[in-house]
Design an enzyme around this catalytic site. Structure first.
Site, PDB file in Angstrom:
ATOM      1  N   ASP A  30      -4.505  -1.388   0.094  1.00  0.00           N
ATOM      2  CA  ASP A  30      -3.715  -2.312   0.913  1.00  0.00           C
ATOM      3  C   ASP A  30      -3.973  -1.987   2.385  1.00  0.00           C
ATOM      4  O   ASP A  30      -3.694  -0.879   2.833  1.00  0.00           O
ATOM      5  CB  ASP A  30      -2.233  -2.150   0.576  1.00  0.00           C
ATOM      6  N   ASP A 124      -6.214  -8.929   2.267  1.00  0.00           N
ATOM      7  CA  ASP A 124      -6.006  -7.540   2.688  1.00  0.00           C
ATOM      8  C   ASP A 124      -5.617  -6.580   1.573  1.00  0.00           C
ATOM      9  O   ASP A 124      -5.267  -5.431   1.842  1.00  0.00           O
ATOM     10  CB  ASP A 124      -4.949  -7.476   3.796  1.00  0.00           C
ATOM     11  N   GLU A 125      -5.686  -7.001   0.323  1.00  0.00           N
ATOM     12  CA  GLU A 125      -5.362  -6.055  -0.750  1.00  0.00           C
ATOM     13  C   GLU A 125      -6.088  -6.425  -2.039  1.00  0.00           C
ATOM     14  O   GLU A 125      -6.440  -7.585  -2.265  1.00  0.00           O
ATOM     15  CB  GLU A 125      -3.851  -5.969  -0.990  1.00  0.00           C
TER      16      GLU A 125
END
Length: 375
Positions: A30, A124-125
């Site tokens: 993350d 983003d993860e």
């Protein structure tokens, strides 16, 4: 907080305490305050300052906040006016999604250096299954550390990681040592970790479900574990079986590299409320363009068009139409959205946001779309 150590197993697959070791090794990566961190990276004047991506001092909502802003209680989905009130020095920055997507691709290339089992959740993860990996590294926390270091080297950004034997616990672990840290939840620690965790912090339990659980006297994982399967199914439907399993730290979901996208959408918050049909109609055109450009770039189309309207009092309504065949052109997408909008007029109050979403997605090669449209 769980220590950053990995499971040490003997040749029989048991750890030092004799607990059966999990077969899978899952990492959840993350990025830390991703959008805001990219903006601070690219603009030195923003570094060390409270930054909000999206919205403005007067309108909209925060899409992302830097850690400096979070210290004042600013977070994503917070109304910009409220964010500014909490942090008078807050700096609003327009999002640059083309840049975020490019950085995200760099990060995913780093993941691919270690495994092909990558399940992106957003820009983003992502989850990674490194049980078997390209460098034959036995310790999952070592892989997580290598990935985080490589991300820092390539992008200049910090990432946090969670390591565990299942996706749920890997996700929870990635929050334990944020920012720029990592943690592991071993099979030995998993059940106790879940039992002690407040259900409102469970990934996938939203505010409404958490409130319902609280009314039923379910405040912690331990309370949830004490509930029978029939009771949970009666009160939570199909999700009841999931809550029954996760309360026992059981999550067998695989990392799915080809997880299908469910929808494509775009929305915009206006500087001033819109009350007339023609100005509202005009606002739909750039939204249809954004959605269709994304579809064309990835050979997608969809059968369901949904219009989202947020009024001045923050009430949200949606209107949808599902077709027999996929949408064939940007013009058709816009026409459908406009017809849905027309059905809501005359509007009872000003409109502050409009959005268009295309769902029931199918793969639709561009040439096929063009031929069908031409016929």
């Amino acid at each position: 907080m769980v220590d950053d150590v990995d499971v040490l197993t003997d040749e029989n697959g048991r750890d030092k305490q004799g607990v059966e070791a999990a077969v899978r090794k899952i990492i959840h990566i993350d990025m830390d305050a991703f959008y805001a961190s990219v903006e601070q990276r690219d603009n030195p004047e923003l570094r060390g300052k409270p930054v909000a991506v999206g919205g403005s001092a007067a309108r909209g909502v925060v899409a992302a906040a830097s850690y400096e802003a979070r210290a004042f209680g600013v977070h994503s989905a917070l109304a910009s006016v409220t964010a500014k009130r909490r942090c008078p020095d807050l700096i609003f920055v327009k999002p640059r999604f083309d840049v975020y997507r490019a950085v995200s691709q760099q990060i995913r290339s780093i993941f691919a250096e270690h495994t092909d089992l990558i399940e992106p959740l957003s820009l983003d993860e992502a989850y990674l299954d490194v049980t078997t990996n390209k460098h034959n590294i036995a310790i999952a926390t070592e892989i997580a550390a290598l990935i985080r270091a490589r991300i820092k080297e390539v992008t200049g950004l910090n990432a946090s990681a969670g390591v565990s034997y299942c996706k749920f616990l890997a996700k929870m672990a990635s929050d334990l040592n944020k920012p720029n840290g990592q943690a592991v939840i071993t099979p030995k620690h998993g059940p106790a970790f879940v039992e002690a965790l407040a259900v409102k912090k469970f990934h996938g339990v939203g505010p409404a479900t958490a409130a319902k659980m609280e009314r039923l006297g379910i405040l912690t994982g331990s309370d949830l574990k004490a509930c029978s399967l029939p009771f949970l199914q009666e009160n939570f439907g199909k999700a009841g079986a999931w809550y029954h399993r996760i309360a026992r730290a059981i999550d067998d979901r695989p990392v799915q590299p080809d997880r299908p996208r469910k929808s494509i959408g775009a929305e915009d918050t206006f500087d001033t409320d819109v009350v007339e049909f023609e100005p509202a109609k005009a606002e739909l055109s750039p939204l249809a363009t954004k959605v269709w450009q994304y579809c064309e770039a990835r050979d997608f189309s969809g059968k369901t068009v949904t219009l989202k309207i947020k009024y001045a009092d923050f009430k949200i309504i949606t209107r949808s139409r599902t077709l027999v065949a996929p949408v064939r052109s940007e013009g058709q997408l816009l026409e459908l959205a406009v017809s849905l909008l027309a059905g809501t007029f005359p509007t009872p109050k000003g409109i502050r946001l409009l959005g268009i979403t295309l769902s029931s997605l199918v793969t639709e090669p561009n040439q096929q779309r063009q031929l069908s449209f031409g016929l």
